[in-house]
Design a protein around this motif. Sequence first.
Motif, PDB file in Angstrom:
ATOM      1  N   VAL A 106       0.859  -1.188   0.000  1.00 44.24           N
ATOM      2  CA  VAL A 106       0.000   0.000   0.000  1.00 44.24           C
ATOM      3  C   VAL A 106       0.892   1.234   0.000  1.00 44.24           C
ATOM      4  O   VAL A 106       1.839   1.325   0.779  1.00 44.24           O
ATOM      5  CB  VAL A 106      -0.919   0.034   1.243  1.00 44.24           C
ATOM      6  CG1 VAL A 106      -1.764   1.304   1.252  1.00 44.24           C
ATOM      7  CG2 VAL A 106      -1.807  -1.208   1.284  1.00 44.24           C
ATOM      8  N   SER A 107       0.597   2.168  -0.891  1.00 46.32           N
ATOM      9  CA  SER A 107       1.360   3.415  -0.968  1.00 46.32           C
ATOM     10  C   SER A 107       0.448   4.579  -0.591  1.00 46.32           C
ATOM     11  O   SER A 107      -0.357   5.038  -1.396  1.00 46.32           O
ATOM     12  CB  SER A 107       1.916   3.609  -2.385  1.00 46.32           C
ATOM     13  OG  SER A 107       2.661   4.813  -2.464  1.00 46.32           O
ATOM     14  N   ARG A 108       0.553   5.026   0.654  1.00 47.63           N
ATOM     15  CA  ARG A 108      -0.264   6.134   1.136  1.00 47.63           C
ATOM     16  C   ARG A 108       0.202   6.547   2.534  1.00 47.63           C
ATOM     17  O   ARG A 108       1.025   5.870   3.151  1.00 47.63           O
ATOM     18  CB  ARG A 108      -1.749   5.751   1.205  1.00 47.63           C
ATOM     19  CG  ARG A 108      -2.014   4.545   2.077  1.00 47.63           C
ATOM     20  CD  ARG A 108      -3.470   4.164   2.139  1.00 47.63           C
ATOM     21  NE  ARG A 108      -4.207   4.996   3.079  1.00 47.63           N
ATOM     22  CZ  ARG A 108      -5.356   4.630   3.635  1.00 47.63           C
ATOM     23  NH1 ARG A 108      -5.890   3.455   3.309  1.00 47.63           N
ATOM     24  NH2 ARG A 108      -5.977   5.415   4.476  1.00 47.63           N
ATOM     25  N   ILE A 109      -0.332   7.642   3.016  1.00 50.17           N
ATOM     26  CA  ILE A 109      -0.082   8.095   4.371  1.00 50.17           C
ATOM     27  C   ILE A 109      -1.296   7.734   5.224  1.00 50.17           C
ATOM     28  O   ILE A 109      -2.430   8.010   4.848  1.00 50.17           O
ATOM     29  CB  ILE A 109       0.167   9.617   4.424  1.00 50.17           C
ATOM     30  CG1 ILE A 109       1.450   9.961   3.658  1.00 50.17           C
ATOM     31  CG2 ILE A 109       0.280  10.103   5.860  1.00 50.17           C
ATOM     32  CD1 ILE A 109       1.690  11.458   3.535  1.00 50.17           C
ATOM     33  N   ILE A 110      -1.047   7.079   6.363  1.00 53.37           N
ATOM     34  CA  ILE A 110      -2.136   6.738   7.279  1.00 53.37           C
ATOM     35  C   ILE A 110      -2.256   7.878   8.284  1.00 53.37           C
ATOM     36  O   ILE A 110      -1.405   8.058   9.153  1.00 53.37           O
ATOM     37  CB  ILE A 110      -1.859   5.411   8.009  1.00 53.37           C
ATOM     38  CG1 ILE A 110      -1.495   4.307   7.004  1.00 53.37           C
ATOM     39  CG2 ILE A 110      -3.065   5.004   8.844  1.00 53.37           C
ATOM     40  CD1 ILE A 110      -2.556   4.045   5.957  1.00 53.37           C
ATOM     41  N   GLN A 114      -7.388   7.103  10.880  1.00 55.36           N
ATOM     42  CA  GLN A 114      -7.477   6.106   9.817  1.00 55.36           C
ATOM     43  C   GLN A 114      -6.897   4.766  10.294  1.00 55.36           C
ATOM     44  O   GLN A 114      -5.944   4.722  11.066  1.00 55.36           O
ATOM     45  CB  GLN A 114      -6.730   6.568   8.569  1.00 55.36           C
ATOM     46  CG  GLN A 114      -7.339   7.789   7.910  1.00 55.36           C
ATOM     47  CD  GLN A 114      -6.592   8.198   6.658  1.00 55.36           C
ATOM     48  OE1 GLN A 114      -5.392   7.982   6.528  1.00 55.36           O
ATOM     49  NE2 GLN A 114      -7.299   8.810   5.722  1.00 55.36           N
ATOM     50  N   VAL A 115      -7.507   3.667   9.814  1.00 51.76           N
ATOM     51  CA  VAL A 115      -7.055   2.315  10.157  1.00 51.76           C
ATOM     52  C   VAL A 115      -6.865   1.525   8.866  1.00 51.76           C
ATOM     53  O   VAL A 115      -7.775   1.440   8.046  1.00 51.76           O
ATOM     54  CB  VAL A 115      -8.062   1.583  11.066  1.00 51.76           C
ATOM     55  CG1 VAL A 115      -7.581   0.162  11.357  1.00 51.76           C
ATOM     56  CG2 VAL A 115      -8.278   2.343  12.365  1.00 51.76           C
ATOM     57  N   LEU A 116      -5.684   0.960   8.692  1.00 52.72           N
ATOM     58  CA  LEU A 116      -5.400   0.088   7.551  1.00 52.72           C
ATOM     59  C   LEU A 116      -5.154  -1.313   8.085  1.00 52.72           C
ATOM     60  O   LEU A 116      -4.271  -1.524   8.916  1.00 52.72           O
ATOM     61  CB  LEU A 116      -4.162   0.587   6.794  1.00 52.72           C
ATOM     62  CG  LEU A 116      -3.640  -0.334   5.681  1.00 52.72           C
ATOM     63  CD1 LEU A 116      -4.689  -0.508   4.583  1.00 52.72           C
ATOM     64  CD2 LEU A 116      -2.332   0.208   5.107  1.00 52.72           C
ATOM     65  N   GLU A 117      -5.957  -2.291   7.618  1.00 56.69           N
ATOM     66  CA  GLU A 117      -5.837  -3.664   8.108  1.00 56.69           C
ATOM     67  C   GLU A 117      -5.766  -4.631   6.938  1.00 56.69           C
ATOM     68  O   GLU A 117      -6.539  -4.526   5.979  1.00 56.69           O
ATOM     69  CB  GLU A 117      -7.019  -4.026   9.007  1.00 56.69           C
ATOM     70  CG  GLU A 117      -6.932  -5.425   9.592  1.00 56.69           C
ATOM     71  CD  GLU A 117      -8.018  -5.702  10.617  1.00 56.69           C
ATOM     72  OE1 GLU A 117      -8.068  -6.830  11.136  1.00 56.69           O
ATOM     73  OE2 GLU A 117      -8.823  -4.796  10.909  1.00 56.69           O
ATOM     74  N   VAL A 118      -4.822  -5.586   7.010  1.00 52.03           N
ATOM     75  CA  VAL A 118      -4.672  -6.607   5.973  1.00 52.03           C
ATOM     76  C   VAL A 118      -4.561  -7.976   6.644  1.00 52.03           C
ATOM     77  O   VAL A 118      -4.114  -8.078   7.785  1.00 52.03           O
ATOM     78  CB  VAL A 118      -3.426  -6.350   5.092  1.00 52.03           C
ATOM     79  CG1 VAL A 118      -3.518  -4.996   4.411  1.00 52.03           C
ATOM     80  CG2 VAL A 118      -2.146  -6.464   5.912  1.00 52.03           C
ATOM     81  N   PRO A 119      -4.966  -9.069   5.961  1.00 47.75           N
ATOM     82  CA  PRO A 119      -4.925 -10.401   6.574  1.00 47.75           C
ATOM     83  C   PRO A 119      -3.529 -11.009   6.635  1.00 47.75           C
ATOM     84  O   PRO A 119      -3.259 -11.851   7.489  1.00 47.75           O
ATOM     85  CB  PRO A 119      -5.833 -11.235   5.664  1.00 47.75           C
ATOM     86  CG  PRO A 119      -5.777 -10.538   4.350  1.00 47.75           C
ATOM     87  CD  PRO A 119      -5.648  -9.083   4.663  1.00 47.75           C
ATOM     88  N   GLY A 120      -2.624 -10.603   5.741  1.00 47.81           N
ATOM     89  CA  GLY A 120      -1.276 -11.170   5.707  1.00 47.81           C
ATOM     90  C   GLY A 120      -0.222 -10.164   6.101  1.00 47.81           C
ATOM     91  O   GLY A 120      -0.375  -9.427   7.076  1.00 47.81           O
ATOM     92  N   ASP A 121       0.879 -10.131   5.333  1.00 48.68           N
ATOM     93  CA  ASP A 121       1.943  -9.166   5.580  1.00 48.68           C
ATOM     94  C   ASP A 121       1.594  -7.828   4.935  1.00 48.68           C
ATOM     95  O   ASP A 121       0.988  -7.782   3.863  1.00 48.68           O
ATOM     96  CB  ASP A 121       3.268  -9.657   4.996  1.00 48.68           C
ATOM     97  CG  ASP A 121       3.841 -10.848   5.748  1.00 48.68           C
ATOM     98  OD1 ASP A 121       3.275 -11.202   6.796  1.00 48.68           O
ATOM     99  OD2 ASP A 121       4.845 -11.416   5.283  1.00 48.68           O
ATOM    100  N   LEU A 122       2.026  -6.745   5.573  1.00 44.95           N
ATOM    101  CA  LEU A 122       1.779  -5.401   5.052  1.00 44.95           C
ATOM    102  C   LEU A 122       3.101  -4.725   4.730  1.00 44.95           C
ATOM    103  O   LEU A 122       3.990  -4.660   5.574  1.00 44.95           O
ATOM    104  CB  LEU A 122       1.018  -4.551   6.075  1.00 44.95           C
ATOM    105  CG  LEU A 122       0.910  -3.045   5.755  1.00 44.95           C
ATOM    106  CD1 LEU A 122       0.123  -2.809   4.469  1.00 44.95           C
ATOM    107  CD2 LEU A 122       0.294  -2.289   6.924  1.00 44.95           C
ATOM    108  N   LEU A 123       3.220  -4.231   3.492  1.00 50.13           N
ATOM    109  CA  LEU A 123       4.322  -3.366   3.101  1.00 50.13           C
ATOM    110  C   LEU A 123       3.729  -1.994   2.818  1.00 50.13           C
ATOM    111  O   LEU A 123       3.035  -1.809   1.821  1.00 50.13           O
ATOM    112  CB  LEU A 123       5.041  -3.910   1.864  1.00 50.13           C
ATOM    113  CG  LEU A 123       6.098  -2.986   1.236  1.00 50.13           C
ATOM    114  CD1 LEU A 123       7.198  -2.641   2.244  1.00 50.13           C
ATOM    115  CD2 LEU A 123       6.688  -3.603  -0.027  1.00 50.13           C
ATOM    116  N   GLY A 131      -2.017   8.895  15.785  1.00 41.70           N
ATOM    117  CA  GLY A 131      -3.451   8.659  15.707  1.00 41.70           C
ATOM    118  C   GLY A 131      -3.847   7.701  14.601  1.00 41.70           C
ATOM    119  O   GLY A 131      -4.982   7.243  14.540  1.00 41.70           O
ATOM    120  N   GLY A 132      -2.898   7.377  13.702  1.00 43.71           N
ATOM    121  CA  GLY A 132      -3.159   6.406  12.641  1.00 43.71           C
ATOM    122  C   GLY A 132      -2.816   5.006  13.113  1.00 43.71           C
ATOM    123  O   GLY A 132      -1.990   4.822  14.004  1.00 43.71           O
ATOM    124  N   THR A 133      -3.455   3.989  12.494  1.00 39.60           N
ATOM    125  CA  THR A 133      -3.254   2.604  12.931  1.00 39.60           C
ATOM    126  C   THR A 133      -3.076   1.682  11.731  1.00 39.60           C
ATOM    127  O   THR A 133      -3.825   1.776  10.753  1.00 39.60           O
ATOM    128  CB  THR A 133      -4.463   2.111  13.753  1.00 39.60           C
ATOM    129  OG1 THR A 133      -4.653   2.959  14.883  1.00 39.60           O
ATOM    130  CG2 THR A 133      -4.248   0.682  14.233  1.00 39.60           C
TER     131      THR A 133
END
Length: 226
Positions: A106-110, A114-123, A131-133
């Motif tokens: 994922v290419s962005r600023i959290i 804001q919450v970014l969640e993925v089931p596997g590995d996150l790059l 305050g971001g997660t």
Amino acid sequence: MKKRQKVTIKGTKEGLVLHLDDSCSYDELKRELDHKLSANSRTQDERHLTSVKVDLGNRYLSELQLEELKNLIRQKKNFVVDDIESNVITKEEAKELVAETEVITVSRIIRSGQVLEVPGDLLLIGDVNPGGTVIAGGNIFIMGTLKGIAHAGCYGNDRAVIAASSMKPSQLRISDCLNRTPDSIESNEMREMECAYINEDRQIIVDRLQVLIQLRPNLTRLEGGH
């Protein structure tokens, strides 16, 4: 010619292991299993429960068939089904396994809230602002500054790690371990190229990124196409 056994029973310290042939029909398998368990149960001490593990090999059984096997084994006086293993998984299980081992980029600023969640590995190519997660079932790799919350191994993976170009988190979590402000990070200090992992005392440790080569050699599993 010697008749091939459809059911092989082996005794262990923990109890019995049933190896079931995966080439015969399900009905044939049940008949022989019933016959052998009936004979075996007569030699068991009725005062003690016997743990039974079942190895299905390359056979897939539906939930109904699994329940039939469990009931058949339980009917034999003192047998208790401890585990049933199979080399075969369903498409749904395969998809879940792929998702849990896939690297999501994922290419962005959290930003805050804001919450970014993925089931596997996150790059993540970007920053995690205060305050971001970011949450991952596997590892978290951040090519940027971590100032917010990072939770790796959220499904209970104690081997998961968190790595960032600049490590200054408000909270680190790996599996069920929590570290609000890592001891190795001063409030006015921003460390570069560091990682966090759970040590033998189940404490979250922040260290140089290079230690992962020894601590988590499996992180290089994708090298050479593997």
